[in-house]
Design a protein around this motif. Sequence first.
Motif, PDB file in Angstrom:
ATOM      1  N   UNK A   1     -25.716   7.884 -40.661  1.00 18.79           N
ATOM      2  CA  UNK A   1     -27.145   7.142 -41.088  1.00 18.79           C
ATOM      3  C   UNK A   1     -27.419   5.868 -40.597  1.00 18.79           C
ATOM      4  N   UNK A   2     -26.187   5.209 -40.663  1.00 17.88           N
ATOM      5  CA  UNK A   2     -26.645   3.566 -40.354  1.00 17.88           C
ATOM      6  C   UNK A   2     -27.164   3.356 -39.192  1.00 17.88           C
ATOM      7  N   UNK A   3     -27.292   4.220 -38.174  1.00 13.44           N
ATOM      8  CA  UNK A   3     -27.948   3.864 -36.975  1.00 13.44           C
ATOM      9  C   UNK A   3     -29.484   3.881 -37.146  1.00 13.44           C
TER      10      UNK A   3
ATOM     11  N   UNK B   1     -21.419 -11.644 -46.266  1.00  8.27           N
ATOM     12  CA  UNK B   1     -20.541 -12.065 -45.132  1.00  8.27           C
ATOM     13  C   UNK B   1     -21.220 -12.077 -43.779  1.00  8.27           C
ATOM     14  N   UNK B   2     -21.967 -11.034 -43.397  1.00 10.02           N
ATOM     15  CA  UNK B   2     -22.777 -11.088 -42.361  1.00 10.02           C
ATOM     16  C   UNK B   2     -23.673 -12.052 -42.174  1.00 10.02           C
ATOM     17  N   UNK B   3     -24.533 -12.051 -43.322  1.00  9.68           N
ATOM     18  CA  UNK B   3     -25.344 -13.359 -43.469  1.00  9.68           C
ATOM     19  C   UNK B   3     -24.687 -14.737 -43.180  1.00  9.68           C
ATOM     20  N   UNK B   4     -23.675 -15.033 -43.773  1.00 13.51           N
ATOM     21  CA  UNK B   4     -23.034 -16.152 -43.640  1.00 13.51           C
ATOM     22  C   UNK B   4     -22.614 -16.581 -42.219  1.00 13.51           C
TER      23      UNK B   4
ATOM     24  N   UNK C   1     -23.965  -4.169 -37.748  1.00 13.59           N
ATOM     25  CA  UNK C   1     -23.888  -4.633 -39.184  1.00 13.59           C
ATOM     26  C   UNK C   1     -23.988  -3.620 -40.267  1.00 13.59           C
ATOM     27  N   UNK C   2     -25.134  -2.500 -40.095  1.00 13.54           N
ATOM     28  CA  UNK C   2     -25.189  -1.480 -41.285  1.00 13.54           C
ATOM     29  C   UNK C   2     -23.872  -0.603 -41.152  1.00 13.54           C
TER      30      UNK C   2
ATOM     31  N   UNK D   1     -25.074 -10.591 -30.114  1.00 15.65           N
ATOM     32  CA  UNK D   1     -25.896 -10.714 -31.201  1.00 15.65           C
ATOM     33  C   UNK D   1     -26.774  -9.340 -31.264  1.00 15.65           C
ATOM     34  N   UNK D   2     -26.943  -8.499 -30.223  1.00 14.92           N
ATOM     35  CA  UNK D   2     -27.563  -7.303 -30.296  1.00 14.92           C
ATOM     36  C   UNK D   2     -26.466  -6.411 -30.833  1.00 14.92           C
TER      37      UNK D   2
END
Length: 685
Positions: A416-418, A349-352, A312-313, A305-306
């Motif tokens: 930038x997603x970091x 999708x990630x939230x589901x 995820x971003x 999960x980490x």
Amino acid sequence: MWAAFFISSLFLLFLLEIPGFAFSRLMCFSRIDSLLAAPLFSIALLEIISIIYSKLGFYASWVSLSLPCLLLALILLLIASFSRSRNTDVAKPSSGRSNWLILFLYIGIAFVIATKTYVLPLDGPSSFIQDSDNSFHLAVIRSFIDSGDYSTVNVGIYHDVMSSSIISVASGFYPAAWHLLAALVASFSGQDVAFATNVTNYVMLLFVLPSSVFLFLKTVFKEERGVVIAGALVLFAFNSFPWGTLISVSGPLFPNTLGLMLVPACAAIFINTIGACAKRFSLNYIAAFLLGVLSLCFSHPNAIFTMAVLLAPFVVLRFSRWYVVKQKYVDSDMPLSVRLTSLAIPALLILVIWIVCFINPALSNTVSFTWGVTASHLQAIINVLALSFRLPAGNYLLALFVAIGFFALLRNKESSWLCFSYMFAAIIYIIGASSSGFLKHFLAGFWYTDPYRLGACASLMAIPLAAVGLEAVYSLALRIFNRLGYEPWAKISACFVCLIITMCALYVNDFNLPGFGWVYTGLGDYQNCSTLANDSKRDNLFDPKERVFCKRVAEFLEKDDSLIYNNADDGSAFAYPLYGLNLLYRRSAAEMLGNETSDNQTLRLHLDKLATNEDVQRILKENGIKYILDLDYGGEVNDERCYYGYYTWDKWQGINSIEDSTPGLKLLMSEDDMRLYEIDYSAFN
């Protein structure tokens, strides 16, 4: 013993490298990437072999596990060599000489800091933290060694006990990759389990974490060598990770530490999987990624999960870019609705997936666990800004680098997603540390809502930001030196001096600032805690006299393997992993009290009436208990005795009420307030 310590460290390092390196080469990784990713794959392979051994009833030891791994490595290398000779067009990542030099920098810094910060505070190679959780960790390692069963799906501390009406002897899944490595070290070295845990943690700091972070940074910042180099300088400066998980307020989180250390390497493989062009090459990375996820699961499931929070971003932004290209738009004329759609699809999708995991019954005990509020909303935000997740000891220079890196990365489309990864981790920490209710469990439940684990995750995700910030500061300094007309040798000297000052500021211990008083730093706090926790000579739960007494008991009962009743909270639980005493309670009672059998409660409260109470007599006979070990005669709390915070005399009034004259007991050994009794069944009414 220190020679044995470093020899054992080399053994574990080779065991973590050879099988995983061979697998990586088979997956067409470059040599340096194979070296960096090797621990991730070796752990998974060792666990798989251990599970197979357990199912087949084979006895596991360092020999029986190492030899198959080495043989497998040889086979994989031969297959990889044959495959490359037949397929010269297989894509391979570039591997320049500079990468090897940077690796040596990472390992060199890791050696200095790990030795200074982790090894030097130890009170000998076999010193250990007498925390409640550590009693369980050490017991699992001892159980692995005694039973020859190292399987993560059959973890228990009572493999030698067939049944009991007092305690649960069941075994099952537990993330025990760290325990497996420690058991291999203990089996190889012939030293005790405390020695093995220190070797394992040292190798994790020396190579597993540096190699994992290096692989991640060189994957994300391919053309920015300065950032990759800066990563080596800031890697160990965060007090919350790895130091805060090695000695946590909530107990040593050794398995979690290993899992978090492997996250960057597994994330790097995922990023390469997405970016791979050749279909075959991509499939190789997919197989490698799945094995890496398995390794995270074996180490600690919340590491998965980490990694999800970290990636995820990246997934959202990469999908958005692909979706926009597929719709044949360019940034200048793209409608807002298309942009929002491209972001919403992967986010939903990630939230589901997150919701499915949250409502999964297998994870219900984890996500429903509640840590109390440890900070106000404002204080939690300040903790994030000061990087003070563990204790009130921030690192403000490091926090400045993180802030600079955050804003610098926002301008970088590729990475930038970091920023969002760190921002999400910080938000989860703030909610987990300062609130209660559904949202706390929904977001932070996979980490037991533990603010110290959450702080460790946020620190892990701040490492790239700190590296970018440090590189930006030094690039600015270099431009200033150029503008001032410095000669090349002067610029190098000035940068070197600045570097030394920066390193001292990042890694300094507590110090006295004249006119202001003591300044407490993150690493200074860790070293002080570690020195105190590992001091074997001070009054502690399992103090030096009690260790000597238990060692004498082990020698006295060497040929008698009968069960020994003990107080789980007087320190005697450590006598099982350290000296092999066949104790009833082999870990502290933290997890037992309030969730116990009626027989357990009967003995806990009425053991002193063993000569007259028929229920007590029945329980003792049915469970084969022959001896009673009492390390704190009378059980009264005083200045010379240490107990866990939840201990009270009445919780153990049965054994605490026993006296040398108690009917039904025969005194075998006595020294100060320590006793060993034999139960005289012939005296029972």
